[in-house]
Design a protein around this motif. Structure first.
Motif, short mmCIF file in Angstrom:
data_model
loop_
_atom_site.label_atom_id
_atom_site.label_comp_id
_atom_site.label_asym_id
_atom_site.label_seq_id
_atom_site.Cartn_x
_atom_site.Cartn_y
_atom_site.Cartn_z
N ALA A 129 0.74 -1.18 0.12
CA ALA A 129 0.04 0.18 -0.10
C ALA A 129 0.92 1.23 -0.11
CB ALA A 129 -0.98 -0.07 1.12
N ALA A 130 2.12 1.18 -0.53
CA ALA A 130 3.03 2.41 -0.73
C ALA A 130 2.12 3.55 -1.41
CB ALA A 130 4.21 2.00 -1.50
N GLY A 131 2.36 4.68 -0.59
CA GLY A 131 1.75 5.96 -1.31
C GLY A 131 0.34 6.05 -0.63
N ILE A 132 -0.13 5.38 -0.07
CA ILE A 132 -1.51 5.61 0.21
C ILE A 132 -1.51 6.17 1.47
CG2 ILE A 132 -4.02 4.53 0.70
CD1 ILE A 132 -3.01 4.22 -2.05
N GLY A 133 -2.30 7.41 1.84
CA GLY A 133 -2.14 8.02 2.97
C GLY A 133 -3.09 7.62 3.83
N PHE A 134 -4.39 7.27 3.48
CA PHE A 134 -5.33 6.56 4.24
C PHE A 134 -6.27 6.13 3.53
CE2 PHE A 134 -6.66 10.80 2.36
CZ PHE A 134 -7.98 10.63 2.09
N PHE A 135 -7.29 5.35 4.31
CA PHE A 135 -8.42 4.72 3.64
C PHE A 135 -9.79 5.23 4.15
CE2 PHE A 135 -5.00 1.70 3.17
CZ PHE A 135 -5.13 0.94 1.92
N GLU A 136 -10.65 4.98 3.28
CA GLU A 136 -11.95 5.78 3.86
C GLU A 136 -12.97 4.25 3.62
OE1 GLU A 136 -13.28 9.57 3.30
OE2 GLU A 136 -14.69 8.90 1.92
N ILE A 137 -13.79 4.11 4.51
CA ILE A 137 -15.09 3.45 4.45
C ILE A 137 -16.42 3.97 4.57
CG2 ILE A 137 -13.68 1.68 5.72
CD1 ILE A 137 -15.25 2.30 8.40
N HIS A 138 -17.30 3.37 4.11
CA HIS A 138 -18.75 3.78 4.41
C HIS A 138 -19.25 3.27 5.67
CE1 HIS A 138 -19.52 4.54 -0.20
NE2 HIS A 138 -18.91 5.38 0.12
N ALA A 139 -19.69 3.99 6.27
CA ALA A 139 -20.14 3.76 7.90
C ALA A 139 -21.04 2.59 7.93
CB ALA A 139 -20.65 4.87 8.58
N HIS A 194 -3.03 2.37 9.08
CA HIS A 194 -3.30 3.50 8.36
C HIS A 194 -4.11 4.43 9.02
CE1 HIS A 194 -1.36 1.55 4.58
NE2 HIS A 194 -1.89 0.38 5.16
N ALA A 195 -4.29 5.72 8.59
CA ALA A 195 -5.13 6.71 9.11
C ALA A 195 -6.63 6.18 8.28
CB ALA A 195 -4.89 8.08 8.21
N LEU A 196 -7.55 6.67 8.95
CA LEU A 196 -8.97 6.29 8.35
C LEU A 196 -9.95 7.21 8.35
CD1 LEU A 196 -11.02 3.57 8.08
CD2 LEU A 196 -11.24 3.53 10.45
N SER A 197 -10.58 7.41 7.44
CA SER A 197 -11.77 8.27 7.22
C SER A 197 -12.99 7.35 7.13
CB SER A 197 -11.72 9.15 6.14
OG SER A 197 -12.81 9.95 5.64
N VAL A 198 -14.09 7.92 8.11
CA VAL A 198 -15.38 7.15 7.91
C VAL A 198 -16.56 8.12 7.37
CG1 VAL A 198 -17.28 6.34 9.48
CG2 VAL A 198 -15.06 5.74 9.95
N HIS A 199 -17.06 7.70 6.26
CA HIS A 199 -17.92 8.51 5.46
C HIS A 199 -19.38 7.98 5.48
CE1 HIS A 199 -18.70 11.30 2.18
NE2 HIS A 199 -19.04 10.42 1.29
N GLY A 200 -20.14 8.69 6.08
CA GLY A 200 -21.48 8.50 6.12
C GLY A 200 -22.50 8.37 4.90
N VAL A 201 -23.29 7.55 4.64
CA VAL A 201 -24.12 7.79 3.50
C VAL A 201 -25.67 7.68 3.70
CG1 VAL A 201 -22.56 7.00 1.74
CG2 VAL A 201 -23.88 5.22 2.73
#
Length: 285
Positions: free
Chosen positions: A26-36, A57-64
């Motif tokens: 996962a070289a070069g990937i700064g974070f991953f995002e998931i759908h809550a 990894h850093a994580l972003s949670v994205h609500g839909v």
């Protein structure tokens, strides 16, 4: 409230199909995002994989599904599940959409547009306040992809988002593809939209693919998340970075999922533009 702390690097949406490849490289990937909404169960393979990803990894949670613009108020059970997920993984960022997707007990499985009026503004601000108080963190609110305009709207979308942020203290998520899709559909200038957008409030950028449908009135663009980022969107992204500086940038690809190297290459292109400050690095069509 907890701030947003994503690195100013490219990220991608985490998909279980890519888990083995990500663990290998996962070289070069700064974070991953998931759908809550994909992680509201208590355990199983989804949480086992996400726990492994989160460890590195850093994580972003994205609500839909919160339906921030819903007229009936937020679903307290749904919001509580989002809060438990954020408590469990302590993501660097949480975001949702300026849209509505439910009416009473009916969930419509779509992100539907809102009229931009003072009444809607008060409603959205109340809901953003409720989300932030429940989560104990600053959320980001995303500009939508839209396919119609309301005659009763009295506030331009960038101004509406800016005022929500002023009243609530939330940040903004700028989806550059949504800007291009909406402005093309409405016959307006995406660069004028971005000039009016409060870039100093942006905590994350989104890039994604779209599809075009030919209509007698002209092309209709659909925010599909099922294709590579289009060249005009790359050009707009580079211009945003040239003005705003590096920002956490997610490449969204949710449908017709490619092999991991294809998605990683899209992220690498975003990373190159971020690293070079945006100037002269995208091909406009």
């Amino acid at each position: 409230m907890l701030p947003n702390l994503l690195p100013d690097l490219p990220g991608v949406g985490f998909k279980p199909e890519h888990f083995a490849a990500i663990r290998h490289s996962a070289a070069g990937i700064g974070f991953f995002e998931i759908h809550a909404e994909n992680y509201m169960g208590a355990g199983g393979l989804p949480h086992a994989q996400l726990t492994a990803i989160r460890a590195d990894h850093a994580l972003s949670v994205h609500g839909v599904g919160l339906s921030i613009g819903g007229a009936r108020g937020l679903d307290p059970d749904h919001l509580a599940r989002v809060a438990r997920l954020c408590d469990r993984y302590q993501p660097e960022s949480f975001s949702e959409h300026l849209a509505w997707s439910s009416h009473g007990a009916d969930y419509l499985n779509d992100l539907l547009p809102l009229p931009y009026t003072e009444e809607t503004l008060r409603l959205v601000c109340n809901h953003v306040d409720q989300v932030q108080a429940t989560l104990g963190r600053r959320m980001l609110l995303e500009n939508p992809a839209t396919y119609l305009c309301f005659a009763q709207s009295t506030i331009p979308e960038p101004e509406f988002l800016s005022e929500v942020a002023r009243r609530t203290g939330c940040g903004l998520l700028l989806d550059v593809n949504n800007v291009f899709v909406s402005c093309t559909n409405h016959g307006t200038d995406p660069r004028a939209y971005l000039t009016a957008f409060p870039l100093h409030l942006v905590g994350e950028l989104h890039l994604g693919g779209h599809e075009a449908e030919a209509l007698p009135s002209g092309p209709l663009l659909i925010d599909s998340h099922g294709a590579a980022v289009a060249d005009p969107v790359w050009a707009l992204f580079a211009e945003v970075i040239a003005v705003a500086g590096p920002l956490p940038t997610l490449v969204e690809w949710d449908n017709d999922l490619p092999d991991w190297p294809v998605l990683a290459a899209e992220a690498a292109r975003a990373g190159h533009i971020l690293a070079k400050g945006g100037m002269g690095l995208a091909r406009a069509s």
